[in-house]
Design an enzyme around this catalytic site. Structure first.
Site, PDB file in Angstrom:
ATOM      1  N   LYS A   1       0.822  -1.228   0.000  1.00 28.43           N
ATOM      2  CA  LYS A   1       0.000   0.000   0.000  1.00 28.43           C
ATOM      3  C   LYS A   1       0.849   1.268   0.000  1.00 28.43           C
ATOM      4  O   LYS A   1       0.449   2.283  -0.541  1.00 28.43           O
ATOM      5  CB  LYS A   1      -0.971  -0.001   1.176  1.00 28.43           C
ATOM      6  CG  LYS A   1      -0.298   0.158   2.500  1.00 28.43           C
ATOM      7  CD  LYS A   1      -1.278   0.160   3.660  1.00 28.43           C
ATOM      8  CE  LYS A   1      -0.514   0.427   4.934  1.00 28.43           C
ATOM      9  NZ  LYS A   1      -0.962  -0.339   6.078  1.00 28.43           N
TER      10      LYS A   1
ATOM     11  N   ARG B   1      -6.782   0.427  16.921  1.00 25.33           N
ATOM     12  CA  ARG B   1      -7.330   0.624  15.592  1.00 25.33           C
ATOM     13  C   ARG B   1      -8.269  -0.561  15.381  1.00 25.33           C
ATOM     14  O   ARG B   1      -9.186  -0.739  16.184  1.00 25.33           O
ATOM     15  CB  ARG B   1      -6.218   0.739  14.539  1.00 25.33           C
ATOM     16  CG  ARG B   1      -6.671   1.494  13.293  1.00 25.33           C
ATOM     17  CD  ARG B   1      -5.600   1.628  12.228  1.00 25.33           C
ATOM     18  NE  ARG B   1      -5.196   0.346  11.670  1.00 25.33           N
ATOM     19  CZ  ARG B   1      -4.272   0.195  10.726  1.00 25.33           C
ATOM     20  NH1 ARG B   1      -3.650   1.255  10.239  1.00 25.33           N
ATOM     21  NH2 ARG B   1      -3.951  -1.001  10.254  1.00 25.33           N
TER      22      ARG B   1
END
Ligand SMILES: *Cc1c(COP(=O)(O)O)cnc(C)c1O
Length: 384
Positions: free
Chosen positions: A37, A132
């Protein structure tokens, strides 16, 4: 013609880093996945990773996995982020494995997998303190029991993530807690888990120190492959290249100018109040790149220049005693934020260097910090 601004990507250095990390982790029984990514799932980079022996690639965007799937790289593709409800069909189509934390999403994946006549594999992410993504440990057994009822989906792993949001560090104690939890789940549900995925580039220090990897057999690595660093302290990993990527911008103006602005000063184009130090007239260069191209704060010039600031399309640099002229190029090393932003900016060209790490080091990176002539041996790809 070599264009700017551009990222110069040394595929050989990336391959070296990937092979070294595969060996370092492999010695302790841990497989690595290459997380792409940070480089917008660039196909040449993805291919370099596969050629280095990395068997699986991961990205948080399903569009990037679609691109990789179509590139036919012979790698297992992992979706790193829990799927959006609006992309379930593509997730089943393009991701071999997805990471999941929500029952509603898993139910939708199950229905879609049945519809496509597939078995969709998943890693259940659990929360170990970074706050998260992740199912809370206390909720995980009930969660897993429910998932096991759904057809078309299969749990192939349990994973956790560190140091992405809160900066929670994967200490020995945390990793042991994760392993004990996974062990209990494996026994309780008689699960065979090929992916016990213990974290990311922040796990390096744990890995080299630990005598017992516990249940962990998999780690997802982005930054340490690309930039050669572990991420909790930002320390260099021995024998890895730190300079596989460079950002290059071109000088568009170069003049002696005062070091403080004239007249009244308010907020700049980004609403920031900038302060200035009076140091007389300075040699200032403006580079034809800006915040649309790269996270300027993540750039470090190779020469002892000072980056004074930036706007959307300009970077202003104090070049000290170096006299630059329009057309000269300034080379920067990049941190992860700069890499991510430049690789995803459509305005930044990407060029690939194939030559060996050794020659390049003496050839370009050490001597020609400023290059007025295009470097030999690069293939240019128009970014638009
Ligand atoms: C981005 C990401 C990674 C890779 O992190 P690096 O620090 O680049 O190694 C791993 N896992 C998840 C879930 C991620 O989002």
């Amino acid at each position: 013609m070599v264009q700017s601004p551009r990222v110069e990507i040394n595929l050989e250095k990336i391959k070296h880093n990937a092979k070294m990390l595969k060996t370092i982790y492999g010695k302790k029984g841990i497989e690595i996945t290459g997380v792409v990514k940070g480089v917008a799932a660039d196909c040449k980079i993805a291919k370099a990773l596969v050629e280095s022996g990395v068997a699986s690639l991961a990205d948080s965007k399903i569009t990037n996995l679609e691109k990789l799937k179509k590139a036919d790289l012979n790698a297992t593709l992992l979706l790193l982020r829990t799927p959006l409800m609006s992309e379930i069909e593509n997730v089943v189509q393009y991701a071999d494995i997805s990471m999941n934390t929500e029952i509603d999403v898993i139910r939708a994946l199950s229905a879609e997998a049945v519809r496509q006549g597939k078995r969709h594999k998943m890693i259940i992410m659990v929360e170990m303190g970074d706050l998260r993504e992740g199912v809370l440990l206390k909720d995980a057994p009930d969660f897993i029991r429910e998932v096991l009822n759904y057809s078309g989906v299969e749990i192939v792993g349990i994973g956790t993530n560190f140091a992405c949001f809160a900066g929670a560090v994967p200490t020995e104690q945390k990793m042991n807690q994760f392993s004990r939890f996974v062990q209990r789940i494996k026994e309780q549900f008689s699960l065979n888990l090929p992916y016990v995925s213990g974290g990311n580039s922040a796990n390096y220090n744990w890995l080299i120190k630990t005598k017992n990897r516990g249940a962990v057999n998999h780690i997802r690595l982005g930054e340490s492959i690309f930039l050669g660093r572990e991420t909790t302290e930002g320390d260099a990993i021995p024998s890895l290249h730190l300079d596989a990527f460079h950002f290059i911008a071109e000088v568009i103006e170069s003049k002696m100018k005062p070091s403080v602005p004239a007249g009244n000063v308010g907020r700049n184009a980004f609403g920031e109040l900038v302060s200035f130090k009076e140091c007389g007239n300075r040699r200032r260069a403006i580079l034809g790149a800006g915040r649309q191209d790269v996270l300027v704060s993540g750039l470090t010039p190779d020469l002892p220049f000072e980056v004074l600031g930036s706007s959307s399309d300009h970077i202003i640099v104090d070049t000290k005693s170096t006299v630059l002229k329009p057309g000269d190029e300034v080379r920067f090393s990049m941190n992860y934020g700069a890499l991510l932003s430049a690789m995803t900016s459509p305005y930044v060209h990407k060029t690939y260097i194939q030559s060996t790490a050794k020659t390049r080091k003496n050839d370009v990176y050490k001597k020609h910090f400023l290059i007025s002539k295009p470097v030999q041996n690069v293939q240019s790809k128009k970014a638009f």
